[in-house]
Write a protein that holds these residues in place. Structure first.
Motif, PDB file in Angstrom:
ATOM      1  N   VAL A  29       0.864  -1.177   0.000  1.00 54.95           N
ATOM      2  CA  VAL A  29       0.000   0.000   0.000  1.00 54.95           C
ATOM      3  C   VAL A  29       0.900   1.226   0.000  1.00 54.95           C
ATOM      4  O   VAL A  29       1.786   1.353   0.836  1.00 54.95           O
ATOM      5  N   GLY A  32      -3.547   6.347   0.145  1.00 58.34           N
ATOM      6  CA  GLY A  32      -4.983   6.141   0.218  1.00 58.34           C
ATOM      7  C   GLY A  32      -5.623   7.051   1.243  1.00 58.34           C
ATOM      8  O   GLY A  32      -5.045   8.071   1.648  1.00 58.34           O
ATOM      9  N   ARG A  43     -10.024   3.829   0.914  1.00 59.33           N
ATOM     10  CA  ARG A  43      -9.453   3.628  -0.424  1.00 59.33           C
ATOM     11  C   ARG A  43      -7.965   3.399  -0.225  1.00 59.33           C
ATOM     12  O   ARG A  43      -7.295   4.230   0.395  1.00 59.33           O
ATOM     13  N   PHE A  44      -7.457   2.264  -0.705  1.00 52.24           N
ATOM     14  CA  PHE A  44      -6.037   1.935  -0.588  1.00 52.24           C
ATOM     15  C   PHE A  44      -5.438   1.789  -1.979  1.00 52.24           C
ATOM     16  O   PHE A  44      -5.979   1.062  -2.820  1.00 52.24           O
ATOM     17  N   HIS A  45      -4.324   2.483  -2.215  1.00 53.37           N
ATOM     18  CA  HIS A  45      -3.607   2.420  -3.487  1.00 53.37           C
ATOM     19  C   HIS A  45      -2.428   1.464  -3.322  1.00 53.37           C
ATOM     20  O   HIS A  45      -1.610   1.640  -2.421  1.00 53.37           O
ATOM     21  N   GLU A  47       0.886  -0.712  -5.111  1.00 50.70           N
ATOM     22  CA  GLU A  47       1.833  -1.017  -6.181  1.00 50.70           C
ATOM     23  C   GLU A  47       1.964  -2.523  -6.196  1.00 50.70           C
ATOM     24  O   GLU A  47       2.263  -3.139  -5.166  1.00 50.70           O
ATOM     25  N   ASP A  52      -0.288  -0.626 -10.814  1.00 51.29           N
ATOM     26  CA  ASP A  52      -0.968   0.054  -9.717  1.00 51.29           C
ATOM     27  C   ASP A  52      -2.450  -0.330  -9.699  1.00 51.29           C
ATOM     28  O   ASP A  52      -3.080  -0.428 -10.759  1.00 51.29           O
ATOM     29  N   THR A  54      -6.264  -0.033  -7.091  1.00 50.57           N
ATOM     30  CA  THR A  54      -6.939   0.616  -5.973  1.00 50.57           C
ATOM     31  C   THR A  54      -8.117  -0.242  -5.529  1.00 50.57           C
ATOM     32  O   THR A  54      -8.915  -0.692  -6.345  1.00 50.57           O
ATOM     33  N   ALA A  56     -11.413  -0.187  -2.770  1.00 46.61           N
ATOM     34  CA  ALA A  56     -12.210   0.778  -2.014  1.00 46.61           C
ATOM     35  C   ALA A  56     -13.420   0.072  -1.424  1.00 46.61           C
ATOM     36  O   ALA A  56     -13.824  -1.000  -1.877  1.00 46.61           O
ATOM     37  N   TRP A  74     -12.278  -3.898  -6.139  1.00 50.50           N
ATOM     38  CA  TRP A  74     -11.142  -3.395  -6.926  1.00 50.50           C
ATOM     39  C   TRP A  74     -11.696  -2.461  -7.996  1.00 50.50           C
ATOM     40  O   TRP A  74     -12.612  -2.828  -8.738  1.00 50.50           O
ATOM     41  N   GLU A  76     -10.033  -1.030 -10.690  1.00 53.90           N
ATOM     42  CA  GLU A  76      -9.512  -1.170 -12.046  1.00 53.90           C
ATOM     43  C   GLU A  76      -9.823  -2.507 -12.695  1.00 53.90           C
ATOM     44  O   GLU A  76      -9.488  -2.726 -13.843  1.00 53.90           O
TER      45      GLU A  76
END
Length: 131
Positions: A29, A32, A43-45, A47, A52, A54, A56, A74, A76
């Motif tokens: 993480v 976010g 919301r956590f972003h 790598e 990448d 995200t 939520a 997720w 994306e």
């Protein structure tokens, strides 16, 4: 976990704490936001080795230091369009240590469920080292 349940529960309370353990070894993480209360959103972003991503959702229940429940999606991933899965953690203190019961339901595919099993197990390994 070899820690009191309050300490394990606290690992979920802040973004900084989440960033120290959430995600398997192949991802982390990196930012976010979170409003850690029933009805609050997070919301956590991440790598990851796939790029990448995200995740939520919304906290549906928080009962310190016993239970945390939230939705999970997720952003994306096309498979997750319109789907909110459910995640819950129950914590019980046993002889100064913490027994955690975890459940994640409502995956869009079997492949997604298998991928999350890897992710959650890796996260819990990191949480155990942190706690």
């Amino acid at each position: 976990f070899n820690a009191p349940r309050e300490r394990v529960f606290d690992a979920f309370r802040t973004l900084e704490a989440i960033m120290s353990w959430f995600g398997p070894a192949t991802c982390r993480v990196v930012g976010g936001s979170m409003d850690f209360r029933a009805g609050g959103e997070y919301r956590f972003h991440f790598e990851t080795e796939r790029g990448d991503m995200t995740v939520a959702g919304r906290y549906t229940e928080i009962t310190p230091p016993e239970r945390i429940a939230f939705t999970w999606r997720w952003l994306e991933d096309e498979d997750w369009a319109g789907i909110d899965s459910l995640v819950s953690f129950d914590f019980r203190e046993v002889d100064g240590q913490t027994e955690m019961r975890f459940r994640h339901t409502g995956f869009p595919t079997d492949e997604s469920r298998s991928s999350h099993e890897h992710g959650w197990c890796g996260s819990f390994d990191k949480l155990a080292a942190r706690a």
